[in-house]
Design a protein around this motif. Sequence first.
Motif, PDB file in Angstrom:
ATOM      1  N   GLU A 125       0.835  -1.207   0.000  1.00 11.58           N
ATOM      2  CA  GLU A 125       0.000   0.000   0.000  1.00 11.58           C
ATOM      3  C   GLU A 125       0.866   1.252   0.000  1.00 11.58           C
ATOM      4  OE1 GLU A 125      -3.138   0.229  -0.371  1.00 11.58           O
ATOM      5  OE2 GLU A 125      -4.033  -1.673   0.212  1.00 11.58           O
ATOM      6  N   ARG A 126       1.916   1.246   0.756  1.00 10.53           N
ATOM      7  CA  ARG A 126       2.832   2.392   0.780  1.00 10.53           C
ATOM      8  C   ARG A 126       3.490   2.583  -0.590  1.00 10.53           C
ATOM      9  NH1 ARG A 126       4.670   4.382   5.697  1.00 10.53           N
ATOM     10  NH2 ARG A 126       3.786   3.409   7.572  1.00 10.53           N
ATOM     11  N   ARG A 127       3.932   1.473  -1.176  1.00  9.52           N
ATOM     12  CA  ARG A 127       4.598   1.553  -2.480  1.00  9.52           C
ATOM     13  C   ARG A 127       3.658   2.114  -3.544  1.00  9.52           C
ATOM     14  NH1 ARG A 127       5.878  -3.462  -2.919  1.00  9.52           N
ATOM     15  NH2 ARG A 127       7.872  -3.212  -1.816  1.00  9.52           N
ATOM     16  N   ALA A 128       2.400   1.695  -3.517  1.00 10.85           N
ATOM     17  CA  ALA A 128       1.427   2.183  -4.497  1.00 10.85           C
ATOM     18  C   ALA A 128       1.224   3.686  -4.364  1.00 10.85           C
ATOM     19  CB  ALA A 128       0.107   1.446  -4.327  1.00 10.85           C
ATOM     20  N   ARG A 129       1.157   4.176  -3.141  1.00 11.36           N
ATOM     21  CA  ARG A 129       0.973   5.607  -2.936  1.00 11.36           C
ATOM     22  C   ARG A 129       2.230   6.383  -3.309  1.00 11.36           C
ATOM     23  NH1 ARG A 129      -2.343   2.684  -0.581  1.00 11.36           N
ATOM     24  NH2 ARG A 129      -4.403   3.329   0.149  1.00 11.36           N
ATOM     25  N   ALA A 130       3.390   5.801  -3.040  1.00 13.91           N
ATOM     26  CA  ALA A 130       4.641   6.447  -3.457  1.00 13.91           C
ATOM     27  C   ALA A 130       4.710   6.547  -4.979  1.00 13.91           C
ATOM     28  CB  ALA A 130       5.832   5.666  -2.917  1.00 13.91           C
ATOM     29  N   ALA A 175      14.358  19.767   2.208  1.00  8.90           N
ATOM     30  CA  ALA A 175      13.594  18.546   2.468  1.00  8.90           C
ATOM     31  C   ALA A 175      12.166  18.839   2.907  1.00  8.90           C
ATOM     32  CB  ALA A 175      14.298  17.714   3.531  1.00  8.90           C
ATOM     33  N   LEU A 176      11.242  18.032   2.391  1.00 15.74           N
ATOM     34  CA  LEU A 176       9.829  18.135   2.768  1.00 15.74           C
ATOM     35  C   LEU A 176       9.218  16.742   2.720  1.00 15.74           C
ATOM     36  CD1 LEU A 176       7.729  20.414   3.474  1.00 15.74           C
ATOM     37  CD2 LEU A 176       6.955  20.201   1.102  1.00 15.74           C
ATOM     38  N   THR A 177       8.611  16.320   3.835  1.00 10.81           N
ATOM     39  CA  THR A 177       7.992  15.002   3.943  1.00 10.81           C
ATOM     40  C   THR A 177       6.512  15.098   3.621  1.00 10.81           C
ATOM     41  OG1 THR A 177       9.496  14.593   5.805  1.00 10.81           O
ATOM     42  CG2 THR A 177       7.715  12.997   5.447  1.00 10.81           C
ATOM     43  N   LEU A 178       6.063  14.301   2.651  1.00  6.40           N
ATOM     44  CA  LEU A 178       4.650  14.276   2.287  1.00  6.40           C
ATOM     45  C   LEU A 178       3.926  13.130   3.007  1.00  6.40           C
ATOM     46  CD1 LEU A 178       4.860  14.856  -1.582  1.00  6.40           C
ATOM     47  CD2 LEU A 178       4.799  16.552   0.269  1.00  6.40           C
ATOM     48  N   PRO A 179       2.635  13.275   3.275  1.00  2.23           N
ATOM     49  CA  PRO A 179       1.900  12.188   3.929  1.00  2.23           C
ATOM     50  C   PRO A 179       1.996  10.873   3.148  1.00  2.23           C
ATOM     51  CG  PRO A 179       0.597  14.195   3.983  1.00  2.23           C
ATOM     52  CD  PRO A 179       1.787  14.472   3.089  1.00  2.23           C
ATOM     53  N   LEU A 180       2.277   9.801   3.877  1.00  2.00           N
ATOM     54  CA  LEU A 180       2.377   8.479   3.254  1.00  2.00           C
ATOM     55  C   LEU A 180       2.117   7.413   4.311  1.00  2.00           C
ATOM     56  CD1 LEU A 180       3.124   6.836   0.671  1.00  2.00           C
ATOM     57  CD2 LEU A 180       5.442   6.728   1.573  1.00  2.00           C
ATOM     58  N   TYR A 181       1.038   6.666   4.126  1.00  3.80           N
ATOM     59  CA  TYR A 181       0.699   5.566   5.031  1.00  3.80           C
ATOM     60  C   TYR A 181      -0.402   4.744   4.370  1.00  3.80           C
ATOM     61  CZ  TYR A 181      -2.662   9.234   6.387  1.00  3.80           C
ATOM     62  OH  TYR A 181      -3.593  10.230   6.376  1.00  3.80           O
ATOM     63  N   PRO A 182      -0.590   3.495   4.793  1.00  2.71           N
ATOM     64  CA  PRO A 182      -1.527   2.607   4.087  1.00  2.71           C
ATOM     65  C   PRO A 182      -2.965   3.112   4.022  1.00  2.71           C
ATOM     66  CG  PRO A 182      -0.066   1.306   5.460  1.00  2.71           C
ATOM     67  CD  PRO A 182       0.214   2.743   5.789  1.00  2.71           C
ATOM     68  N   LEU A 237      -3.953   6.228   3.811  1.00  3.15           N
ATOM     69  CA  LEU A 237      -4.098   7.489   3.088  1.00  3.15           C
ATOM     70  C   LEU A 237      -5.032   7.255   1.900  1.00  3.15           C
ATOM     71  CD1 LEU A 237      -3.002  10.466   2.763  1.00  3.15           C
ATOM     72  CD2 LEU A 237      -1.336   9.490   1.161  1.00  3.15           C
ATOM     73  N   THR A 238      -6.152   7.978   1.855  1.00  2.00           N
ATOM     74  CA  THR A 238      -7.133   7.747   0.794  1.00  2.00           C
ATOM     75  C   THR A 238      -6.724   8.438  -0.503  1.00  2.00           C
ATOM     76  OG1 THR A 238      -8.463   9.699   1.323  1.00  2.00           O
ATOM     77  CG2 THR A 238      -8.950   7.662   2.540  1.00  2.00           C
ATOM     78  N   ASP A 239      -7.337   8.005  -1.589  1.00  2.71           N
ATOM     79  CA  ASP A 239      -7.055   8.645  -2.879  1.00  2.71           C
ATOM     80  C   ASP A 239      -7.395  10.129  -2.843  1.00  2.71           C
ATOM     81  OD1 ASP A 239      -6.234   6.231  -3.881  1.00  2.71           O
ATOM     82  OD2 ASP A 239      -8.068   5.837  -5.020  1.00  2.71           O
TER      83      ASP A 239
END
Length: 381
Positions: free
Chosen positions: A268-273, A355-362, A364-366
């Motif tokens: 799920e993380r990879r798909a969102r990345a 550097a900037l961290t974007l939201p990423l977690y399983p 996280l909705t479309d």
Amino acid sequence: MIPYGKHTIAKEDVDAVVQVLENEFLTQGKQVPAFEQALCDYTGAKYVVACNSGTSGLHIACLAAGVGAGNLVWTVPNSFAASANAALYCGATVDFVDIDPVTRNLSVDALTAKLEKASAAGNVPDVLIAVHFSGSSCDMKAIADLCRPLNITIIEDAAHALGGKDAGGNRVGSCVYSDMVVTSFHPVKSVTTAEGGAVLTGSQLLADKLRLYASHGITKEPATIPAGHDDEPWFYAQIHLGFNYRLSDLHAALGVAQMGRLDSFVAERRARAARYHEALASLPVKRPLFDNNSAWHLYMIEVDPAQRTAIFNTLRAAGIGVNVHYIPIHLHPYYQALGFGAGDFPVSEQYYRGALTLPLYPLLTDSEQQKVIDCLKEVLL
């Protein structure tokens, strides 16, 4: 607020914890060994010692490696402070190796050059802590090829990387190229125990030391009990100055339940990345190297340093919990007081500035991810 990271909890996780609450020992029961075995089964490590945080894991890993006053430990600046603090807890000296600007992991070229100078000066480190930043494994084979001939103990800080693999397809945690691997189960990590960590190793000797240091330095093993206590079944002996770093069975039960879904979490993380990677291709940002072997703990972009604060504040105002990982360790006031300063590790410093961290977690909705993408486009174009 859309957070940068978030845990995933299912009914089976809740049921596992309730089962312990209602029917089992809350600590020092059967759930911790079951969790340790699950980690062994998944990673291929021979031994696992669970503990109450990744920081505790780093500390006992350093202790098991014999780190103490007079020893030198190297790590990278681009990490959470615990990667270096663990060595200081033991009384050792810390130094850093700069990162690669593409992978953002330890630079093999920088390590090669620094080891050459250290060898000439007779100041080779005793331990190297290699940090797998954002979920991608360092080039552990190259690191091992450099360190093993010099008898440098290798510890992998894999707090971000459980569920990932190295370039050769070895699971992170397998200890193929290292002496110990430390991981974390903080709620934003690949799997969670609420708080927790573990040290994985292929050495029974190290595993025995780790277990002692995590439990007060106390043992009931017959081989370590002084003579004259054979008829005293209650007897135990403290043989090291250890710590109360044990993981409870409540936390371990949650971990056992989560481990069965680790691969799906990473997928799920990879798909969102991948979605971020495609959507941000036309924006004036530097995207991370897309690593199919990564556990994708973080999706980090680099923006114009002059605009980073404005971008950060605009996204936060829009309800997007962007973050920054990491302030280089050597730039913290505590480490500057030890003699480090700006300019010491220029690649890490340059990375940090944008550097900037974007939201990423399983979970996280479309629609949530699309909001992040749209807001970035609005502020950058």
